[in-house]
Design a protein around this motif. Structure first.
Motif, PDB file in Angstrom:
ATOM      1  N   PHE A 131       0.789  -1.132   0.144  1.00 41.03           N
ATOM      2  CA  PHE A 131       0.001   0.086  -0.096  1.00 41.03           C
ATOM      3  C   PHE A 131       0.872   1.426  -0.059  1.00 41.03           C
ATOM      4  CE2 PHE A 131      -3.403   2.612   2.356  1.00 41.03           C
ATOM      5  CZ  PHE A 131      -4.069   2.740   1.191  1.00 41.03           C
ATOM      6  N   GLY A 132       1.876   1.432   0.894  1.00 40.17           N
ATOM      7  CA  GLY A 132       2.767   2.627   0.935  1.00 40.17           C
ATOM      8  C   GLY A 132       2.120   3.812   1.157  1.00 40.17           C
ATOM      9  N   LYS A 133       0.970   3.887   1.691  1.00 35.26           N
ATOM     10  CA  LYS A 133       0.400   5.222   1.946  1.00 35.26           C
ATOM     11  C   LYS A 133      -0.684   5.253   2.826  1.00 35.26           C
ATOM     12  CE  LYS A 133      -2.321   4.753  -2.104  1.00 35.26           C
ATOM     13  NZ  LYS A 133      -2.530   4.978  -3.377  1.00 35.26           N
ATOM     14  N   MET A 134      -1.240   6.137   3.448  1.00 31.17           N
ATOM     15  CA  MET A 134      -2.508   6.547   4.047  1.00 31.17           C
ATOM     16  C   MET A 134      -3.443   7.014   3.397  1.00 31.17           C
ATOM     17  SD  MET A 134      -1.066   7.242   8.020  1.00 31.17           S
ATOM     18  CE  MET A 134       0.052   8.856   7.433  1.00 31.17           C
ATOM     19  N   LEU A 135      -4.596   6.782   3.591  1.00 33.93           N
ATOM     20  CA  LEU A 135      -5.814   7.453   3.329  1.00 33.93           C
ATOM     21  C   LEU A 135      -6.476   7.954   4.500  1.00 33.93           C
ATOM     22  CD1 LEU A 135      -7.796   7.660   0.753  1.00 33.93           C
ATOM     23  CD2 LEU A 135      -8.789   5.603   1.382  1.00 33.93           C
ATOM     24  N   ALA A 193     -17.041   8.730   6.623  1.00 27.73           N
ATOM     25  CA  ALA A 193     -16.260   7.593   5.946  1.00 27.73           C
ATOM     26  C   ALA A 193     -15.699   6.736   7.137  1.00 27.73           C
ATOM     27  CB  ALA A 193     -15.335   8.116   5.137  1.00 27.73           C
ATOM     28  N   GLY A 194     -15.121   7.299   8.024  1.00 24.91           N
ATOM     29  CA  GLY A 194     -14.526   6.322   9.112  1.00 24.91           C
ATOM     30  C   GLY A 194     -15.464   5.461   9.862  1.00 24.91           C
ATOM     31  N   TRP A 195     -16.779   6.075  10.022  1.00 28.57           N
ATOM     32  CA  TRP A 195     -17.791   5.470  10.448  1.00 28.57           C
ATOM     33  C   TRP A 195     -18.266   4.384   9.618  1.00 28.57           C
ATOM     34  CZ3 TRP A 195     -23.004   4.357   9.335  1.00 28.57           C
ATOM     35  CH2 TRP A 195     -23.576   3.778  10.437  1.00 28.57           C
ATOM     36  N   THR A 255     -16.244   3.542  -4.045  1.00 27.33           N
ATOM     37  CA  THR A 255     -15.429   3.723  -5.505  1.00 27.33           C
ATOM     38  C   THR A 255     -13.916   4.090  -5.000  1.00 27.33           C
ATOM     39  OG1 THR A 255     -17.052   4.233  -6.532  1.00 27.33           O
ATOM     40  CG2 THR A 255     -15.186   5.059  -7.566  1.00 27.33           C
ATOM     41  N   GLU A 256     -14.057   5.217  -4.058  1.00 24.32           N
ATOM     42  CA  GLU A 256     -12.754   5.723  -3.811  1.00 24.32           C
ATOM     43  C   GLU A 256     -11.653   4.297  -2.907  1.00 24.32           C
ATOM     44  OE1 GLU A 256     -10.529   8.709  -0.592  1.00 24.32           O
ATOM     45  OE2 GLU A 256     -12.711   9.059  -1.126  1.00 24.32           O
ATOM     46  N   TRP A 257     -12.452   3.629  -2.093  1.00 22.83           N
ATOM     47  CA  TRP A 257     -11.836   2.320  -1.415  1.00 22.83           C
ATOM     48  C   TRP A 257     -11.332   1.498  -2.496  1.00 22.83           C
ATOM     49  CZ3 TRP A 257     -15.513   1.351   2.941  1.00 22.83           C
ATOM     50  CH2 TRP A 257     -15.589   2.439   3.906  1.00 22.83           C
ATOM     51  N   GLN A 258     -12.062   1.291  -3.620  1.00 22.92           N
ATOM     52  CA  GLN A 258     -11.667   0.198  -4.656  1.00 22.92           C
ATOM     53  C   GLN A 258     -10.352   0.763  -5.408  1.00 22.92           C
ATOM     54  OE1 GLN A 258     -15.575   0.111  -6.442  1.00 22.92           O
ATOM     55  NE2 GLN A 258     -15.843  -2.124  -5.771  1.00 22.92           N
ATOM     56  N   VAL A 306      -8.013   2.870  -4.455  1.00 24.08           N
ATOM     57  CA  VAL A 306      -6.963   2.536  -3.628  1.00 24.08           C
ATOM     58  C   VAL A 306      -6.620   0.979  -3.269  1.00 24.08           C
ATOM     59  CG1 VAL A 306      -6.754   4.939  -3.007  1.00 24.08           C
ATOM     60  CG2 VAL A 306      -7.759   3.291  -1.807  1.00 24.08           C
ATOM     61  N   SER A 307      -7.570   0.116  -3.819  1.00 26.25           N
ATOM     62  CA  SER A 307      -7.487  -1.473  -3.548  1.00 26.25           C
ATOM     63  C   SER A 307      -7.331  -1.432  -1.921  1.00 26.25           C
ATOM     64  CB  SER A 307      -6.199  -1.859  -4.120  1.00 26.25           C
ATOM     65  OG  SER A 307      -6.131  -1.636  -5.576  1.00 26.25           O
ATOM     66  N   VAL A 308      -8.397  -0.989  -1.269  1.00 24.78           N
ATOM     67  CA  VAL A 308      -8.368  -1.639   0.277  1.00 24.78           C
ATOM     68  C   VAL A 308      -9.505  -2.399   0.323  1.00 24.78           C
ATOM     69  CG1 VAL A 308      -6.912   0.455   1.041  1.00 24.78           C
ATOM     70  CG2 VAL A 308      -9.541   0.460   0.851  1.00 24.78           C
ATOM     71  N   ILE A 309     -10.335  -2.843  -0.611  1.00 18.16           N
ATOM     72  CA  ILE A 309     -11.392  -3.642  -0.412  1.00 18.16           C
ATOM     73  C   ILE A 309     -11.403  -4.784  -1.868  1.00 18.16           C
ATOM     74  CG2 ILE A 309     -12.963  -2.227   0.847  1.00 18.16           C
ATOM     75  CD1 ILE A 309     -14.486  -1.479  -1.562  1.00 18.16           C
ATOM     76  N   GLU A 310     -12.237  -5.668  -1.627  1.00 21.23           N
ATOM     77  CA  GLU A 310     -12.002  -6.722  -2.470  1.00 21.23           C
ATOM     78  C   GLU A 310     -13.570  -7.258  -2.650  1.00 21.23           C
ATOM     79  OE1 GLU A 310      -9.022  -9.649  -1.543  1.00 21.23           O
ATOM     80  OE2 GLU A 310     -10.068 -10.050   0.444  1.00 21.23           O
TER      81      GLU A 310
END
Length: 89
Positions: free
Chosen positions: A28-32, A38-40, A80-83, A85-89
């Motif tokens: 990943f190499g980053k933070m979102l 969105a956190g909730w 869409t944002e999470w997809q 950056v590939s943090v969900i599948e």
């Protein structure tokens, strides 16, 4: 959908951020950064395990004063944002 293994929500300097742990951190190499809602939503998705836009939108309507259409659009946008950056599948 589900959150990929190795990604967690943390609070860093007062901000909610998704970051990778273990192998997730290497790839990943980053933070979102996430806003409060969105956190909730991330926490709800994590608790559900497998989740859908509809299921998260329903939860959003229960917690916040939004219409079903607004909730679906907001959830779809964050998913869409999470997809992207590939943090969900």
């Amino acid at each position: 959908m589900k959150i990929k293994k190795g990604f967690v929500l943390r609070e860093v300097c007062g901000e909610r951020v998704i970051m990778g742990e273990g192998l997730g951190a290497i790839n990943f190499g980053k933070m979102l950064a996430l806003n409060e809602t969105a956190g909730w939503l991330w926490k709800q998705a994590q608790a559900m395990g497998d989740f859908t836009i509809e299921a998260l939108a329903d939860k959003l309507c229960e917690e916040y004063d939004v219409t079903a259409d607004e909730a679906r659009k907001d959830v779809a946008d964050i998913i869409t944002e999470w997809q992207n950056v590939s943090v969900i599948e």
